[in-house]
Design a protein around this motif. Structure first.
Motif, PDB file in Angstrom:
ATOM      1  N   ALA A   1       3.022  14.489  -9.122  1.00  0.00           N
ATOM      2  CA  ALA A   1       2.793  13.138  -8.609  1.00  0.00           C
ATOM      3  C   ALA A   1       1.303  12.812  -8.536  1.00  0.00           C
ATOM      4  CB  ALA A   1       3.446  12.975  -7.235  1.00  0.00           C
ATOM      5  N   TRP A   2       0.476  13.799  -8.166  1.00  0.00           N
ATOM      6  CA  TRP A   2      -0.955  13.525  -8.066  1.00  0.00           C
ATOM      7  C   TRP A   2      -1.550  13.187  -9.432  1.00  0.00           C
ATOM      8  CZ3 TRP A   2      -4.860  11.762  -5.659  1.00  0.00           C
ATOM      9  CH2 TRP A   2      -6.164  12.032  -6.089  1.00  0.00           C
ATOM     10  N   ASP A   3      -1.173  13.934 -10.450  1.00  0.00           N
ATOM     11  CA  ASP A   3      -1.667  13.629 -11.797  1.00  0.00           C
ATOM     12  C   ASP A   3      -1.189  12.257 -12.255  1.00  0.00           C
ATOM     13  OD1 ASP A   3      -2.979  16.076 -12.014  1.00  0.00           O
ATOM     14  OD2 ASP A   3      -1.175  17.087 -12.727  1.00  0.00           O
ATOM     15  N   ALA A   4       0.054  11.904 -11.900  1.00  0.00           N
ATOM     16  CA  ALA A   4       0.563  10.574 -12.240  1.00  0.00           C
ATOM     17  C   ALA A   4      -0.235   9.494 -11.519  1.00  0.00           C
ATOM     18  CB  ALA A   4       2.043  10.473 -11.875  1.00  0.00           C
ATOM     19  N   ALA A   5      -0.610   9.742 -10.271  1.00  0.00           N
ATOM     20  CA  ALA A   5      -1.401   8.768  -9.514  1.00  0.00           C
ATOM     21  C   ALA A   5      -2.752   8.535 -10.178  1.00  0.00           C
ATOM     22  CB  ALA A   5      -1.588   9.252  -8.078  1.00  0.00           C
TER      23      ALA A   5
ATOM     24  N   LEU B   1       0.832  -1.205   0.000  1.00  0.00           N
ATOM     25  CA  LEU B   1       0.000   0.000   0.000  1.00  0.00           C
ATOM     26  C   LEU B   1       0.867   1.256   0.000  1.00  0.00           C
ATOM     27  CD1 LEU B   1      -2.765  -1.083   2.553  1.00  0.00           C
ATOM     28  CD2 LEU B   1      -2.922  -1.001   0.061  1.00  0.00           C
ATOM     29  N   ALA B   2       1.956   1.200   0.793  1.00  0.00           N
ATOM     30  CA  ALA B   2       2.862   2.351   0.825  1.00  0.00           C
ATOM     31  C   ALA B   2       3.518   2.566  -0.535  1.00  0.00           C
ATOM     32  CB  ALA B   2       3.924   2.146   1.900  1.00  0.00           C
ATOM     33  N   PHE B   3       3.836   1.450  -1.206  1.00  0.00           N
ATOM     34  CA  PHE B   3       4.471   1.551  -2.522  1.00  0.00           C
ATOM     35  C   PHE B   3       3.547   2.226  -3.530  1.00  0.00           C
ATOM     36  CE2 PHE B   3       5.591  -0.273  -6.687  1.00  0.00           C
ATOM     37  CZ  PHE B   3       6.891   0.187  -6.768  1.00  0.00           C
ATOM     38  N   LEU B   4       2.224   1.977  -3.402  1.00  0.00           N
ATOM     39  CA  LEU B   4       1.277   2.633  -4.297  1.00  0.00           C
ATOM     40  C   LEU B   4       1.318   4.144  -4.134  1.00  0.00           C
ATOM     41  CD1 LEU B   4      -1.877   0.315  -4.128  1.00  0.00           C
ATOM     42  CD2 LEU B   4      -0.283   0.602  -6.032  1.00  0.00           C
ATOM     43  N   PHE B   5       1.590   4.605  -2.913  1.00  0.00           N
ATOM     44  CA  PHE B   5       1.636   6.040  -2.663  1.00  0.00           C
ATOM     45  C   PHE B   5       2.914   6.679  -3.223  1.00  0.00           C
ATOM     46  CE2 PHE B   5      -1.574   4.912   0.509  1.00  0.00           C
ATOM     47  CZ  PHE B   5      -2.483   5.940   0.334  1.00  0.00           C
ATOM     48  N   ILE B   6       4.034   5.935  -3.169  1.00  0.00           N
ATOM     49  CA  ILE B   6       5.282   6.531  -3.649  1.00  0.00           C
ATOM     50  C   ILE B   6       5.511   6.276  -5.136  1.00  0.00           C
ATOM     51  CG2 ILE B   6       6.334   6.276  -1.376  1.00  0.00           C
ATOM     52  CD1 ILE B   6       7.982   3.975  -2.491  1.00  0.00           C
TER      53      ILE B   6
ATOM     54  N   ILE C   1       7.581   7.558 -10.675  1.00  0.00           N
ATOM     55  CA  ILE C   1       7.322   7.691 -12.116  1.00  0.00           C
ATOM     56  C   ILE C   1       7.744   9.071 -12.603  1.00  0.00           C
ATOM     57  CG2 ILE C   1       5.507   7.841 -13.861  1.00  0.00           C
ATOM     58  CD1 ILE C   1       3.999   5.673 -12.284  1.00  0.00           C
ATOM     59  N   CYS C   2       7.304  10.108 -11.900  1.00  0.00           N
ATOM     60  CA  CYS C   2       7.639  11.479 -12.306  1.00  0.00           C
ATOM     61  C   CYS C   2       9.131  11.742 -12.181  1.00  0.00           C
ATOM     62  CB  CYS C   2       6.855  12.479 -11.465  1.00  0.00           C
ATOM     63  SG  CYS C   2       5.078  12.504 -11.817  1.00  0.00           S
ATOM     64  N   ALA C   3       9.746  11.230 -11.101  1.00  0.00           N
ATOM     65  CA  ALA C   3      11.178  11.449 -10.902  1.00  0.00           C
ATOM     66  C   ALA C   3      11.995  10.794 -11.999  1.00  0.00           C
ATOM     67  CB  ALA C   3      11.607  10.920  -9.531  1.00  0.00           C
ATOM     68  N   SER C   4      11.592   9.596 -12.402  1.00  0.00           N
ATOM     69  CA  SER C   4      12.323   8.878 -13.444  1.00  0.00           C
ATOM     70  C   SER C   4      12.206   9.585 -14.796  1.00  0.00           C
ATOM     71  CB  SER C   4      11.807   7.443 -13.550  1.00  0.00           C
ATOM     72  OG  SER C   4      12.515   6.720 -14.530  1.00  0.00           O
ATOM     73  N   ILE C   5      10.967   9.976 -15.161  1.00  0.00           N
ATOM     74  CA  ILE C   5      10.779  10.678 -16.434  1.00  0.00           C
ATOM     75  C   ILE C   5      11.525  12.009 -16.424  1.00  0.00           C
ATOM     76  CG2 ILE C   5       9.099  11.728 -17.998  1.00  0.00           C
ATOM     77  CD1 ILE C   5       7.043   9.717 -17.000  1.00  0.00           C
ATOM     78  N   ARG C   6      11.414  12.739 -15.308  1.00  0.00           N
ATOM     79  CA  ARG C   6      12.081  14.034 -15.212  1.00  0.00           C
ATOM     80  C   ARG C   6      13.596  13.889 -15.343  1.00  0.00           C
ATOM     81  NH1 ARG C   6       9.736  15.579 -11.046  1.00  0.00           N
ATOM     82  NH2 ARG C   6      11.229  14.874  -9.478  1.00  0.00           N
ATOM     83  N   PHE C   7      14.142  12.866 -14.699  1.00  0.00           N
ATOM     84  CA  PHE C   7      15.589  12.646 -14.785  1.00  0.00           C
ATOM     85  C   PHE C   7      16.011  12.399 -16.229  1.00  0.00           C
ATOM     86  CE2 PHE C   7      19.272   9.889 -14.988  1.00  0.00           C
ATOM     87  CZ  PHE C   7      20.178  10.524 -14.153  1.00  0.00           C
ATOM     88  N   ASN C   8      15.312  11.489 -16.907  1.00  0.00           N
ATOM     89  CA  ASN C   8      15.681  11.155 -18.283  1.00  0.00           C
ATOM     90  C   ASN C   8      15.546  12.350 -19.214  1.00  0.00           C
ATOM     91  OD1 ASN C   8      16.391   8.377 -17.951  1.00  0.00           O
ATOM     92  ND2 ASN C   8      14.229   7.886 -17.730  1.00  0.00           N
ATOM     93  N   MET C   9      14.544  13.186 -18.978  1.00  0.00           N
ATOM     94  CA  MET C   9      14.378  14.373 -19.805  1.00  0.00           C
ATOM     95  C   MET C   9      15.493  15.379 -19.550  1.00  0.00           C
ATOM     96  SD  MET C   9      11.895  14.033 -21.849  1.00  0.00           S
ATOM     97  CE  MET C   9      10.476  12.978 -22.110  1.00  0.00           C
ATOM     98  N   ARG C  10      15.777  15.648 -18.281  1.00  0.00           N
ATOM     99  CA  ARG C  10      16.780  16.655 -17.951  1.00  0.00           C
ATOM    100  C   ARG C  10      18.183  16.228 -18.327  1.00  0.00           C
ATOM    101  NH1 ARG C  10      14.887  19.107 -12.051  1.00  0.00           N
ATOM    102  NH2 ARG C  10      13.073  20.260 -12.843  1.00  0.00           N
ATOM    103  N   MET C  11      18.397  14.937 -18.468  1.00  0.00           N
ATOM    104  CA  MET C  11      19.708  14.454 -18.882  1.00  0.00           C
ATOM    105  C   MET C  11      19.844  14.411 -20.403  1.00  0.00           C
ATOM    106  SD  MET C  11      21.349  14.152 -16.122  1.00  0.00           S
ATOM    107  CE  MET C  11      20.334  15.480 -15.454  1.00  0.00           C
TER     108      MET C  11
END
Length: 362
Positions: A146-150, A112-117, A122-132
Motif C-alpha cells: 500500500a505504501w508503494d501504491a501511495a 482526506l481519509a479516502f486518500l489514506f485508504i 488499489i492493491c486489493a483490487s489488483i491482487r484480487f483480479n490477479m489471484r482470480m
C-alpha cells in the motif's frame, strides 16, 4: 521439495531459448451477445444485484476462450466475492457522497481519509483480479504494498503539478513498473526493464498530434464560418443541435486518435521489455492507425445500434489484443509449471482468497 528444473543439467538450462507460441481468442460475437442480453436483463430486474454474476459469466467466457500454447485461461472468482466487494464500494462511495452534500466539513475529512485508504483499495483490487486468474492450474498474484501504491498513485502525481506536469511521463513509467514488477505467476516474478525516455517520447508525440488536430479542426471551422452566419445558426434549435453533435463527434475522434497513439507506443515498449523469470518474454505490435480505426468504428457501431453492438465491439477488441500480443516461452517451461503446481496446492490455494475483495464497481 526439489523441483524437476533444479535437477536439470546447467547446460540444458543455459541452452534453452524462448520459442514463440500461439496466442488465440476463440470468442464469437453471436455467442457473447446471448450472454450479454441475459446479463443486462437480469441486472435490471434485480436492481443491479445480478451484475456480480454477470461479471463472472462475462470474464469466464473471455478467459476460457483465450488460448496460449494449447491451454486456456481460467477465471476463478465467485459471484458472492464480487457482490461483497461491490457492497463495500457502494457503502464507501455512497457515504462519501452523502457527507459532501449534507456535511461539507465532514466530507472534507472523509476525502482526506479516502486518500489514506485508496492505496490499500488499489492493491486489493489488483491482487484480487490477479489471484482470480489462472493458467495451466497456476494462479497469478500481486505483491504490491500500500505504501508503494501511495507513492506512485498519489504522492508523485501530486508532486508533478509543481513541475507543470513535466514529471508525469516518469510517473506513468513508475506506475507501470510497479504493477508489472509486483505481479507473479506461481513463484515466478515479472520484470519490466523500462526507462522514462519512451514515455516522454509518447507524451510529446501525443502533444504534437493534439496540436495538429486542433489546427486541422480550426481550419475546418474557419472555412465553414466564412460560408454561413453562425449567429443565425445558433438561433435555430435544429441547426444548433446538429452543430453540438458535430462538435461531440470531433471530440470523440480527437480523443480516440490521441489515446490510440499513446497506447500503441507505450504498450509495445512495455511488453517488449517485460519478461517472466525463466519462463517467457513478451512482445506487442499495436499500431496507431489500426488501433484508432478499431476504436472509432466500435464507437460508431455502439452509437448507431444504441449499444446493441457492445458484444461485437468487445469480442473485436479481444481479437485485436490477442492477435497483436506475442509470447515466447522457454523450452523447459513444463517442469517449471509442474513444480509451481505442487507448491501451490501444498501451501494454500484456499488461503489465497482470504481477505481478498474486488472493490471495482464495473
Amino acid at each position: 521439495m526439489e523441483s524437476a528444473i533444479d535437477q536439470a543439467p546447467a547446460e540444458s538450462q543455459e541452452s534453452s531459448t524462448p520459442k514463440p507460441v500461439n496466442f488465440n481468442f476463440h470468442g464469437k460475437a453471436g455467442e457473447f451477445f446471448k450472454i450479454w442480453v441475459v446479463n443486462v436483463v437480469l441486472s435490471i430486474l434485480t436492481l443491479g444485484i445480478y451484475s456480480a454474476w454477470a461479471k463472472v459469466r462475462t470474464n469466464r467466457y473471455f478467459y476460457s476462450l483465450t488460448e496460449l500454447d494449447g491451454h486456456r485461461f481460467s477465471y476463478l472468482a465467485k459471484p458472492l466475492q464480487i457482490l461483497k466487494g461491490r457492497i463495500i464500494a457502494v457503502v464507501l462511495f455512497g457515504g462519501f457522497y452523502a457527507l459532501n452534500i449534507f456535511a461539507p466539513v465532514a466530507g472534507l475529512f472523509a476525502s482526506l481519509a479516502f486518500l489514506f485508504i485508496m492505496p490499500f483499495l488499489i492493491c486489493a483490487s489488483i491482487r484480487f483480479n490477479m489471484r482470480m486468474t489462472s493458467y495451466r492450474n497456476v494462479r497469478f498474484d500481486f505483491k504490491g504494498k500500500a505504501w508503494d501504491a501511495a507513492v506512485n498513485f498519489i504522492l508523485l502525481p501530486f508532486a508533478s503539478v509543481f513541475t507543470l506536469y513535466l514529471l508525469m511521463p516518469w510517473v506513468m513509467k513508475r506506475i507501470d513498473k510497479f504493477i508489472v514488477d509486483n505481479t507473479r505467476y506461481g513463484n515466478k516474478a515479472f520484470n519490466a526493464d523500462t526507462s522514462a525516455g519512451t514515455y516522454y517520447m509518447a507524451t510529446f508525440a501525443t502533444i504534437g498530434l493534439s496540436i495538429g488536430l486542433l489546427i486541422f479542426l480550426g481550419v475546418i471551422f474557419a472555412l465553414f464560418g466564412t460560408s454561413m452566419d453562425l449567429k443565425n445558426l445558433e438561433g435555430e434549435q435544429g441547426a444548433s443541435a446538429m452543430f453540438t453533435i458535430v462538435m461531440m463527434g470531433f471530440y470523440l475522434i480527437f480523443f480516440t486518435f490521441v489515446q490510440a497513439l499513446y497506447k500503441s507506443i507505450v504498450r509495445n515498449y512495455l511488453f517488449d521489455n517485460t519478461e517472466l523469470e525463466a519462463v517467457a518474454t513478451f512482445g506487442s505490435t499495436f499500431q496507431f492507425g489500426s488501433l484508432a480505426w478499431l476504436q472509432i468504428t466500435n464507437i460508431l457501431a455502439l452509437i448507431c445500434t444504441l449499444g446493441l453492438a457492445f458484444p461485437w465491439t468487445k469480442v473485436r477488441k479481444a481479437n485485436y489484443t490477442v492477435d497483436r500480443t506475442q509470447v515466447n516461452i522457454q523450452e523447459n517451461i513444463d517442469p517449471i509449471i509442474d513444480s509451481i503446481i505442487e507448491e501451490s496446492s501444498a501451501i494454500g490455494d484456499e488461503v489465497a482468497n482470504v481477505f481478498d475483495v474486488d472493490v471495482a464497481l464495473t
